[in-house]
Scaffold this active site. Structure first.
Site, mmCIF file in Angstrom:
data_model
loop_
_atom_site.group_PDB
_atom_site.id
_atom_site.type_symbol
_atom_site.label_atom_id
_atom_site.label_comp_id
_atom_site.label_asym_id
_atom_site.label_seq_id
_atom_site.Cartn_x
_atom_site.Cartn_y
_atom_site.Cartn_z
ATOM 1 N N GLY A 53 0.781 -1.243 0.000
ATOM 2 C CA GLY A 53 0.000 0.000 0.000
ATOM 3 C C GLY A 53 0.809 1.287 0.000
ATOM 4 O O GLY A 53 0.388 2.288 -0.563
ATOM 5 N N GLU A 107 3.973 4.192 6.021
ATOM 6 C CA GLU A 107 2.712 3.438 5.937
ATOM 7 C C GLU A 107 1.723 4.179 5.033
ATOM 8 O O GLU A 107 1.764 5.411 4.943
ATOM 9 C CB GLU A 107 2.092 3.325 7.335
ATOM 10 C CG GLU A 107 2.218 1.953 7.980
ATOM 11 C CD GLU A 107 1.334 0.885 7.339
ATOM 12 O OE1 GLU A 107 0.865 1.040 6.193
ATOM 13 O OE2 GLU A 107 1.125 -0.130 8.014
ATOM 14 N N ASP A 108 0.848 3.447 4.403
ATOM 15 C CA ASP A 108 -0.202 4.089 3.623
ATOM 16 C C ASP A 108 -1.275 4.644 4.555
ATOM 17 O O ASP A 108 -1.663 5.804 4.462
ATOM 18 C CB ASP A 108 -0.817 3.125 2.593
ATOM 19 C CG ASP A 108 -1.253 1.788 3.186
ATOM 20 O OD1 ASP A 108 -0.992 1.531 4.383
ATOM 21 O OD2 ASP A 108 -1.837 0.983 2.444
ATOM 22 N N ASP A 111 -5.295 2.347 10.539
ATOM 23 C CA ASP A 111 -6.727 2.158 10.768
ATOM 24 C C ASP A 111 -6.902 1.722 12.228
ATOM 25 O O ASP A 111 -6.937 2.552 13.126
ATOM 26 C CB ASP A 111 -7.205 1.129 9.742
ATOM 27 C CG ASP A 111 -8.697 0.854 9.774
ATOM 28 O OD1 ASP A 111 -9.439 1.636 10.373
ATOM 29 O OD2 ASP A 111 -9.126 -0.151 9.187
ATOM 30 N N LYS A 139 -7.182 7.100 10.376
ATOM 31 C CA LYS A 139 -8.604 7.229 10.712
ATOM 32 C C LYS A 139 -8.682 7.435 12.231
ATOM 33 O O LYS A 139 -8.719 6.470 12.988
ATOM 34 C CB LYS A 139 -9.360 5.943 10.317
ATOM 35 C CG LYS A 139 -9.328 5.638 8.812
ATOM 36 C CD LYS A 139 -10.046 4.320 8.502
ATOM 37 C CE LYS A 139 -9.906 3.933 7.038
ATOM 38 N NZ LYS A 139 -10.377 2.559 6.757
ATOM 39 N N PHE A 160 -14.020 3.419 4.025
ATOM 40 C CA PHE A 160 -13.088 2.596 3.257
ATOM 41 C C PHE A 160 -12.704 3.329 1.976
ATOM 42 O O PHE A 160 -13.564 3.748 1.209
ATOM 43 C CB PHE A 160 -13.688 1.230 2.936
ATOM 44 C CG PHE A 160 -12.688 0.331 2.272
ATOM 45 C CD1 PHE A 160 -11.705 -0.316 3.015
ATOM 46 C CD2 PHE A 160 -12.705 0.149 0.896
ATOM 47 C CE1 PHE A 160 -10.762 -1.122 2.401
ATOM 48 C CE2 PHE A 160 -11.758 -0.658 0.275
ATOM 49 C CZ PHE A 160 -10.786 -1.298 1.025
ATOM 50 N N ILE A 161 -11.410 3.490 1.770
ATOM 51 C CA ILE A 161 -10.928 4.238 0.603
ATOM 52 C C ILE A 161 -9.999 3.402 -0.270
ATOM 53 O O ILE A 161 -9.447 2.398 0.190
ATOM 54 C CB ILE A 161 -10.191 5.522 1.045
ATOM 55 C CG1 ILE A 161 -9.047 5.166 2.003
ATOM 56 C CG2 ILE A 161 -11.133 6.503 1.700
ATOM 57 C CD1 ILE A 161 -7.933 6.135 1.955
ATOM 58 N N ASP A 167 -5.792 -0.396 -1.929
ATOM 59 C CA ASP A 167 -6.544 -1.318 -2.780
ATOM 60 C C ASP A 167 -7.849 -1.783 -2.157
ATOM 61 O O ASP A 167 -8.031 -1.726 -0.936
ATOM 62 C CB ASP A 167 -5.707 -2.575 -3.030
ATOM 63 C CG ASP A 167 -5.571 -3.427 -1.768
ATOM 64 O OD1 ASP A 167 -5.104 -2.897 -0.744
ATOM 65 O OD2 ASP A 167 -5.985 -4.608 -1.783
ATOM 66 N N ARG A 173 -4.991 0.283 -6.786
ATOM 67 C CA ARG A 173 -3.726 0.882 -6.316
ATOM 68 C C ARG A 173 -3.180 1.920 -7.289
ATOM 69 O O ARG A 173 -2.489 2.854 -6.895
ATOM 70 C CB ARG A 173 -2.655 -0.205 -6.129
ATOM 71 C CG ARG A 173 -2.974 -1.219 -5.053
ATOM 72 C CD ARG A 173 -1.711 -1.993 -4.687
ATOM 73 N NE ARG A 173 -2.004 -3.207 -3.942
ATOM 74 C CZ ARG A 173 -2.174 -3.261 -2.626
ATOM 75 N NH1 ARG A 173 -2.109 -2.164 -1.912
ATOM 76 N NH2 ARG A 173 -2.426 -4.409 -2.032
HETATM 77 P P1 IMP Z 1 -4.570 -1.581 10.660
HETATM 78 O O1 IMP Z 1 -3.624 -2.672 11.094
HETATM 79 O O2 IMP Z 1 -5.988 -1.857 11.047
HETATM 80 O O3 IMP Z 1 -4.118 -0.201 11.125
HETATM 81 O O4 IMP Z 1 -4.622 -1.588 9.093
HETATM 82 C C1 IMP Z 1 -3.606 -1.069 8.337
HETATM 83 C C2 IMP Z 1 -3.606 -1.620 6.923
HETATM 84 O O5 IMP Z 1 -4.902 -1.997 6.469
HETATM 85 C C3 IMP Z 1 -3.148 -0.541 5.975
HETATM 86 O O6 IMP Z 1 -1.746 -0.552 5.819
HETATM 87 C C4 IMP Z 1 -3.887 -0.883 4.699
HETATM 88 O O7 IMP Z 1 -3.135 -1.806 3.953
HETATM 89 C C5 IMP Z 1 -5.160 -1.523 5.165
HETATM 90 N N1 IMP Z 1 -6.265 -0.537 5.206
HETATM 91 C C6 IMP Z 1 -6.780 0.109 6.275
HETATM 92 N N2 IMP Z 1 -7.787 0.938 5.945
HETATM 93 C C7 IMP Z 1 -7.916 0.830 4.600
HETATM 94 C C8 IMP Z 1 -8.806 1.465 3.631
HETATM 95 O O8 IMP Z 1 -9.664 2.315 3.940
HETATM 96 N N3 IMP Z 1 -8.622 1.085 2.346
HETATM 97 C C9 IMP Z 1 -7.677 0.172 1.949
HETATM 98 N N4 IMP Z 1 -6.834 -0.433 2.812
HETATM 99 C C10 IMP Z 1 -6.955 -0.109 4.127
HETATM 100 MG MG MG Z 2 -0.596 -1.289 4.260
#
Ligand code: IMP
Ligand code: MG
Length: 183
Positions: A53, A107-108, A111, A139, A160-161, A167, A173
């Protein structure tokens, strides 16, 4: 740029145009250039891109960074479809020999934060000198972990984006702008 796009079974609408994203990246890069101005060729900063990402975000940062750095990558994954599973898999392990190095995690999006918490622990276990988090998006309504997000380009609501590296089941992507799920 399209106002709406379809990926697999879902429709997404335009959310953040490319120009806005690039402006936000300019601001982050300016902060990094100020904060890491003391990096040297003998002690370069490790830019750790989290695959897949963050590829585009990392590339945009690279174009703007003017201190010595070494580009590395790793891949952890927690997402299936449009939901975080909370369970983190290591698909590409951390680079070797991180001991004593300064690391910027690129990081992208943060969440739930499960991924970033695991990554920070892994870096600490690898005895890095310092690890900072540089995420394109967060977020804030969802992120409740205590790991500090040192550099954040943009905050978004709990939606969700896709696009700009992010992706939906691997599609989207390569879209230049960020789109949000149309519900
Ligand atoms: P976390 O571990 O819940 O913080 O999730 C992080 C990873 O989930 C990110 O690096 C993304 O790859 C994916 N992710 C989280 N939110 C989104 C979204 O809105 N769209 C697409 N991928 C997401
Ligand atoms: Mg990621």
């Amino acid at each position: 740029m399209e106002n709406k796009i379809t990926l697999h079974d879902k429709t997404f609408k335009l959310f953040i145009p490319n120009e806005k994203i690039e402006q936000a990246i300019d601001a982050v890069a300016a902060r990094l250039n100020a904060d890491y101005a003391d990096a040297t060729d003998e002690d370069p900063v490790i830019l750790l891109c989290t695959l897949n990402g963050a590829i585009i975000y990392a590339a945009e940062l690279l174009k703007r960074i003017n201190f010595p750095l070494v580009l590395k990558a790793c891949k952890l994954s927690s997402y299936a479809g449009t939901k975080s599973t909370g369970y983190i898999k290591t698909e590409v392990p951390l680079p070797a020999n991180l001991q004593g190095r300064r690391v910027i995690i690129v990081e992208d999006i943060v969440d739930t934060g499960s991924t970033i918490v695991v990554l920070k622990d892994l870096l600490q276990a690898a005895n890095v000198r310092d690890a900072k988090v540089c995420t394109m998006l967060v977020k804030p309504e969802v992120y409740k972990k205590s790991v500090k997000l040192d550099y954040v380009a943009m905050e978004i609501p709990n939606r969700f984006i896709v696009g700009f590296g992010l992706d939906y089941d691997e599609l989207g992507r390569n879209i230049k702008d960020i789109y949000v799920l149309d519900e």
